[in-house]
Write a protein that holds these residues in place. Sequence first.
Motif, PDB file in Angstrom:
ATOM      1  N   LEU A   1       0.997  -8.210   3.865  1.00 57.26           N
ATOM      2  CA  LEU A   1       0.775  -6.795   3.722  1.00 57.26           C
ATOM      3  C   LEU A   1       1.773  -5.750   4.273  1.00 57.26           C
ATOM      4  O   LEU A   1       2.525  -5.967   5.254  1.00 57.26           O
ATOM      5  CB  LEU A   1      -0.559  -6.367   4.606  1.00 57.26           C
ATOM      6  N   HIS A   2       2.502  -4.884   3.498  1.00 59.06           N
ATOM      7  CA  HIS A   2       3.198  -3.839   3.531  1.00 59.06           C
ATOM      8  C   HIS A   2       2.582  -2.488   3.208  1.00 59.06           C
ATOM      9  O   HIS A   2       1.740  -2.398   2.284  1.00 59.06           O
ATOM     10  CB  HIS A   2       4.504  -4.095   2.685  1.00 59.06           C
ATOM     11  N   ALA A   3       3.300  -1.394   3.905  1.00 62.54           N
ATOM     12  CA  ALA A   3       2.446  -0.334   3.697  1.00 62.54           C
ATOM     13  C   ALA A   3       3.444   0.994   4.037  1.00 62.54           C
ATOM     14  O   ALA A   3       4.418   0.872   4.986  1.00 62.54           O
ATOM     15  CB  ALA A   3       1.140  -0.008   4.827  1.00 62.54           C
TER      16      ALA A   3
ATOM     17  N   LEU B   1       0.907  -1.219   0.072  1.00 68.64           N
ATOM     18  CA  LEU B   1       0.115   0.099  -0.099  1.00 68.64           C
ATOM     19  C   LEU B   1       0.818   1.367  -0.085  1.00 68.64           C
ATOM     20  O   LEU B   1       1.615   1.385   1.031  1.00 68.64           O
ATOM     21  CB  LEU B   1      -0.958  -0.049   1.307  1.00 68.64           C
ATOM     22  N   VAL B   2       1.156   2.035  -1.081  1.00 69.16           N
ATOM     23  CA  VAL B   2       1.658   3.208  -1.282  1.00 69.16           C
ATOM     24  C   VAL B   2       0.815   4.338  -0.798  1.00 69.16           C
ATOM     25  O   VAL B   2      -0.076   4.667  -1.183  1.00 69.16           O
ATOM     26  CB  VAL B   2       2.177   3.338  -2.805  1.00 69.16           C
TER      27      VAL B   2
ATOM     28  N   LEU C   1      -7.072   3.103   5.752  1.00 67.56           N
ATOM     29  CA  LEU C   1      -8.366   2.861   5.647  1.00 67.56           C
ATOM     30  C   LEU C   1      -8.788   1.695   4.747  1.00 67.56           C
ATOM     31  O   LEU C   1      -9.709   1.342   4.504  1.00 67.56           O
ATOM     32  CB  LEU C   1      -8.917   4.267   5.179  1.00 67.56           C
ATOM     33  N   ASP C   2      -7.663   1.348   4.059  1.00 66.18           N
ATOM     34  CA  ASP C   2      -8.060   0.114   3.137  1.00 66.18           C
ATOM     35  C   ASP C   2      -7.884  -1.293   3.698  1.00 66.18           C
ATOM     36  O   ASP C   2      -8.275  -2.122   3.265  1.00 66.18           O
ATOM     37  CB  ASP C   2      -6.717   0.188   2.167  1.00 66.18           C
ATOM     38  N   LEU C   3      -7.386  -1.191   4.937  1.00 65.60           N
ATOM     39  CA  LEU C   3      -6.963  -2.435   5.526  1.00 65.60           C
ATOM     40  C   LEU C   3      -8.549  -3.303   5.604  1.00 65.60           C
ATOM     41  O   LEU C   3      -8.388  -4.649   5.534  1.00 65.60           O
ATOM     42  CB  LEU C   3      -6.496  -2.130   6.998  1.00 65.60           C
ATOM     43  N   PRO C   4      -9.633  -2.692   6.177  1.00 62.75           N
ATOM     44  CA  PRO C   4     -10.558  -3.653   6.455  1.00 62.75           C
ATOM     45  C   PRO C   4     -11.153  -4.437   5.137  1.00 62.75           C
ATOM     46  O   PRO C   4     -11.790  -5.308   5.156  1.00 62.75           O
ATOM     47  CB  PRO C   4     -11.721  -2.615   6.705  1.00 62.75           C
TER      48      PRO C   4
ATOM     49  N   GLN D   1      -1.891   1.734  14.732  1.00 58.88           N
ATOM     50  CA  GLN D   1      -3.027   1.377  15.542  1.00 58.88           C
ATOM     51  C   GLN D   1      -4.145   0.678  14.942  1.00 58.88           C
ATOM     52  O   GLN D   1      -4.784  -0.077  15.489  1.00 58.88           O
ATOM     53  CB  GLN D   1      -3.397   2.782  16.375  1.00 58.88           C
ATOM     54  N   ARG D   2      -4.549   1.166  13.818  1.00 62.72           N
ATOM     55  CA  ARG D   2      -5.805   0.546  13.092  1.00 62.72           C
ATOM     56  C   ARG D   2      -5.485  -0.823  12.982  1.00 62.72           C
ATOM     57  O   ARG D   2      -6.305  -1.905  13.112  1.00 62.72           O
ATOM     58  CB  ARG D   2      -5.981   1.328  11.887  1.00 62.72           C
ATOM     59  N   ALA D   3      -4.118  -1.202  12.377  1.00 65.44           N
ATOM     60  CA  ALA D   3      -3.870  -2.698  12.244  1.00 65.44           C
ATOM     61  C   ALA D   3      -4.080  -3.481  13.412  1.00 65.44           C
ATOM     62  O   ALA D   3      -4.551  -4.567  13.220  1.00 65.44           O
ATOM     63  CB  ALA D   3      -2.476  -2.608  11.341  1.00 65.44           C
TER      64      ALA D   3
END
Length: 205
Positions: A66-68, A48-49, A55-58, A81-83
């Motif tokens: 996953l890498h971001a 994810l760039v 917000l894409d995670l869900p 925190q979201r992850a």
Amino acid sequence: MFNTTAWNRIRYGLYAPVYDLVAERAFRAARRTALGQVTWQPGMRVLLVGAGTGLDLPWLPRDVELHATDLSPAMVRRLGQRAEVLGRDVQAEVMDAERLDYPDDHFDVVVMHLILAVMPDPAKGLAEARRVLKPEGQLCVMDKFQADDRPAGLARRGLNALTSAIATDITRQARSLLEAADFVIEQDTPVMMGSLFRALLARPA
């Protein structure tokens, strides 16, 4: 010119505490549509760039690696925190999208949501995405674009001087950008505000 890497790092650090209030609900359906165009397989390595607060995670499969990245440390902290809340294992790094610190041919999918219209040099960002993407990989883009069949008019270019400083460029054209970066567009779906926001799926040519 305000649209620089340094300015983007500052302003998105300032936006981070309120970013979700603006972007979560507004782009929820568009994100789902864009990610739904990807052909997913278990075990894929995904980048994810310009991932923002994650917000894409869900809407991503749970059986992928996953890498971001994001330019703003504040955004990356909120992504972490979201992850954690979602129970997702994400390797998140502060990184410039125009200078990705990954090897060539490394990812099966690269996701670029709401970043091509923000970065100072989208051609460099797409060149980096092309470099780190496997030859059979997929590029998932969702953003606002000027229509491909005509350049931005004088009024739009004038307004862009303001919007590019505080939010986003409104004059960029998807097809010319992606094709110049050696991508072939396979899907191009309007997702918001008529055809202003589009979800595109592309592969290396």
